[in-house]
Enzyme design. Structure first.
Site, PDB file in Angstrom:
ATOM      1  N   ARG A 102     -35.597   9.302  15.629  1.00 48.59           N
ATOM      2  CA  ARG A 102     -35.967   9.921  14.339  1.00 48.59           C
ATOM      3  C   ARG A 102     -36.193  11.392  14.624  1.00 48.59           C
ATOM      4  O   ARG A 102     -37.092  11.742  15.403  1.00 48.59           O
ATOM      5  CB  ARG A 102     -37.238   9.281  13.765  1.00 48.59           C
ATOM      6  CG  ARG A 102     -37.819  10.103  12.625  1.00 48.59           C
ATOM      7  CD  ARG A 102     -38.885   9.384  11.843  1.00 48.59           C
ATOM      8  NE  ARG A 102     -38.312   8.347  11.017  1.00 48.59           N
ATOM      9  CZ  ARG A 102     -38.934   7.767   9.992  1.00 48.59           C
ATOM     10  NH1 ARG A 102     -40.170   8.129   9.672  1.00 48.59           N
ATOM     11  NH2 ARG A 102     -38.347   6.824   9.289  1.00 48.59           N
ATOM     12  N   HIS A 129     -30.694   8.448   6.281  1.00 48.11           N
ATOM     13  CA  HIS A 129     -31.684   7.424   6.647  1.00 48.11           C
ATOM     14  C   HIS A 129     -31.012   6.048   6.479  1.00 48.11           C
ATOM     15  O   HIS A 129     -31.350   5.271   5.590  1.00 48.11           O
ATOM     16  CB  HIS A 129     -32.920   7.560   5.755  1.00 48.11           C
ATOM     17  CG  HIS A 129     -34.119   6.809   6.247  1.00 48.11           C
ATOM     18  ND1 HIS A 129     -34.137   6.123   7.450  1.00 48.11           N
ATOM     19  CD2 HIS A 129     -35.342   6.631   5.695  1.00 48.11           C
ATOM     20  CE1 HIS A 129     -35.322   5.570   7.609  1.00 48.11           C
ATOM     21  NE2 HIS A 129     -36.078   5.848   6.562  1.00 48.11           N
ATOM     22  N   GLN A 132     -32.896   2.492   6.433  1.00 49.29           N
ATOM     23  CA  GLN A 132     -33.631   2.222   5.196  1.00 49.29           C
ATOM     24  C   GLN A 132     -32.687   1.715   4.114  1.00 49.29           C
ATOM     25  O   GLN A 132     -32.994   0.748   3.408  1.00 49.29           O
ATOM     26  CB  GLN A 132     -34.342   3.492   4.717  1.00 49.29           C
ATOM     27  CG  GLN A 132     -35.095   3.287   3.424  1.00 49.29           C
ATOM     28  CD  GLN A 132     -36.267   2.340   3.584  1.00 49.29           C
ATOM     29  OE1 GLN A 132     -37.120   2.545   4.431  1.00 49.29           O
ATOM     30  NE2 GLN A 132     -36.322   1.284   2.771  1.00 49.29           N
ATOM     31  N   ASP A 219     -37.428   8.807  -4.299  1.00 54.46           N
ATOM     32  CA  ASP A 219     -38.086   9.134  -3.027  1.00 54.46           C
ATOM     33  C   ASP A 219     -38.948  10.372  -3.279  1.00 54.46           C
ATOM     34  O   ASP A 219     -38.824  11.018  -4.337  1.00 54.46           O
ATOM     35  CB  ASP A 219     -37.006   9.397  -1.960  1.00 54.46           C
ATOM     36  CG  ASP A 219     -37.563   9.550  -0.541  1.00 54.46           C
ATOM     37  OD1 ASP A 219     -38.759   9.270  -0.318  1.00 54.46           O
ATOM     38  OD2 ASP A 219     -36.786   9.975   0.348  1.00 54.46           O
ATOM     39  N   ARG A 287     -36.776  -4.098   6.286  1.00 60.51           N
ATOM     40  CA  ARG A 287     -36.489  -3.216   7.427  1.00 60.51           C
ATOM     41  C   ARG A 287     -36.479  -4.047   8.708  1.00 60.51           C
ATOM     42  O   ARG A 287     -35.613  -3.883   9.569  1.00 60.51           O
ATOM     43  CB  ARG A 287     -37.565  -2.120   7.542  1.00 60.51           C
ATOM     44  CG  ARG A 287     -37.582  -1.080   6.449  1.00 60.51           C
ATOM     45  CD  ARG A 287     -36.362  -0.186   6.484  1.00 60.51           C
ATOM     46  NE  ARG A 287     -36.192   0.549   7.720  1.00 60.51           N
ATOM     47  CZ  ARG A 287     -36.776   1.715   8.023  1.00 60.51           C
ATOM     48  NH1 ARG A 287     -37.555   2.292   7.139  1.00 60.51           N
ATOM     49  NH2 ARG A 287     -36.549   2.326   9.172  1.00 60.51           N
TER      50      ARG A 287
HETATM   51  N1  NVA Z   1     -36.928  11.455   2.489  1.00 60.83           N
HETATM   52  C1  NVA Z   1     -38.111  11.053   3.215  1.00 60.83           C
HETATM   53  C2  NVA Z   1     -38.002   9.630   3.657  1.00 60.83           C
HETATM   54  C3  NVA Z   1     -39.209   9.120   4.395  1.00 60.83           C
HETATM   55  C4  NVA Z   1     -39.063   7.720   4.871  1.00 60.83           C
HETATM   56  C5  NVA Z   1     -38.308  11.985   4.402  1.00 60.83           C
HETATM   57  O1  NVA Z   1     -37.321  12.339   5.046  1.00 60.83           O
HETATM   58  O2  NVA Z   1     -39.452  12.369   4.652  1.00 60.83           O
HETATM   59  N1   CP Z   2     -39.404   4.301   4.891  1.00 59.89           N
HETATM   60  C1   CP Z   2     -39.663   4.754   6.140  1.00 59.89           C
HETATM   61  O1   CP Z   2     -38.774   5.088   6.927  1.00 59.89           O
HETATM   62  O2   CP Z   2     -40.979   4.764   6.437  1.00 59.89           O
HETATM   63  P1   CP Z   2     -41.665   5.422   7.706  1.00 59.89           P
HETATM   64  O3   CP Z   2     -41.537   6.913   7.567  1.00 59.89           O
HETATM   65  O4   CP Z   2     -43.088   4.943   7.620  1.00 59.89           O
HETATM   66  O5   CP Z   2     -40.981   4.926   8.948  1.00 59.89           O
END
Ligand code: NVA
Ligand code: CP
Length: 307
Positions: A102, A129, A132, A219, A287
């Site tokens: 990540r 992502h 997800q 989101d 997930r």
């Molecule tokens: N779009 C959000 C998703 C978090 C799971 C981010 O990148 O922070």
């Molecule tokens: N939805 C998601 O990826 O959550 P986290 O940021 O908690 O991993």
């Protein structure tokens, strides 16, 4: 030796491979799967950003498949002090059997995959992502029976989730309508690539996107790394809240999805997040199942069913 397979984006898998992944995830969810394909194997999890769901679901998933997961904060490993990704990739490949990353720049995840000799899984970048959206697609299939003939409405920021929904629509062939303010549209290349494959509507009007849709999803307005833009973004996204009035325009059987964490009263109203159409807790649970199927497929390919 076969080069490793990675999962950096949904189109890394063909449609039959995606369907087979969801079938395996279903079996795992029903507990109709007793194998331990990760026995003796270790997944390294590099996190340059915060996480609740991704970290816990990958770690628990690896354990349930007989393997082990290592949490590697990007700040604490030498990567955070400037050790090149290509060096990190080759060293970690000598210890581990898979890496989940990540991070911010999608090119960093690609570089890890290019230089490593083990599967790399994208656990979120600024661009995509995909894990997800795999969980979201599984949730849609469970709730609505499939994706064919369905319309998904994305409301809000054209961010990593929106880009992954574009890839999902192109790979599976459903209609996607995105309502994004000017200046917050999804990645133009990903948009164009998927517009060539399926019906994609881009509008600035959330009501146009939601009318008759079977899935309504959104989101946060400021993603990780964009915290300083929070106020500017809150102004740009006025009118983009998913509330009961907006949900009323969707198909009566429509479900609401959100990858979480959610900001109640900003992109989604409390009554929608907690309401009868919300499937967000199933989505979060999925997930675990879909990532177990993904780890088995990539890290123990000889034990995973092929499509
Ligand atoms: N779009 C959000 C998703 C978090 C799971 C981010 O990148 O922070
Ligand atoms: N939805 C998601 O990826 O959550 P986290 O940021 O908690 O991993």
């Amino acid at each position: 030796m076969q080069p490793p397979r990675h999962f950096l984006a949904i189109p890394d898998f063909t449609r039959p491979e995606l369907v087979s992944l969801f079938d395996l995830a279903d079996r795992m969810k029903r507990r109709d799967y007793r194998e331990k394909p990760l026995a003796g194997k270790t997944l390294g999890m590099i996190f340059a950003k915060s996480s609740t769901r991704t970290r816990v679901s990958f770690e628990v998933g690896a354990f349930q498949l007989g393997g082990h997961a290592l949490f590697l904060s990007a700040r604490d490993i030498q990567l955070g002090r400037g050790e090149p990704i290509r060096d990190t990739a080759r060293v970690l490949s000598r210890y581990l059997d898979g890496i989940m990353i990540r991070t911010y720049d999608h090119a960093d995840a690609e570089e890890l995959a290019r230089y490593g000799s083990i599967p790399v899984i994208n656990g979120l970048t600024d661009l995509l992502h995909p894990c997800q959206v795999l969980a979201d697609l599984l949730t849609v299939r469970e709730a609505l029976g499939g994706w064919d003939g369905k319309t998904v409405a994305w409301i809000g920021d054209g961010n990593n989730m929106a880009n992954s929904w574009l890839n999902a629509a192109g790979s599976l062939g459903f209609e996607l309508r995105l309502a994004c303010p000017e200046g917050y549209r999804p990645d133009p290349d990903i948009l164009a690539r998927n517009q060539a494959k399926t019906r994609i509507v881009l509008t600035a009007d959330p009501r146009e996107a939601v009318r008759g849709a079977h899935v309504v999803t959104t989101d946060v307005w400021a993603s990780m790394g964009q915290e300083e833009e929070q106020e500017v973004r809150a102004r740009a996204f006025q009118g983009y809240i998913v509330d009961t009035a907006l949900m009323r325009l969707a198909d009566p059987s429509a479900i609401f999805l959100h990858c979480l964490p959610a900001h109640r009263g900003e992109e989604v109203a409390e009554e929608v997040l907690e309401g009868p159409q919300s499937r967000v807790w199933d989505e979060a649970e999925n997930r675990l199942h879909v990532q177990k199927a993904l780890m088995a497929t990539l890290m123990a390919p000889s034990m995973a069913p092929s499509p």
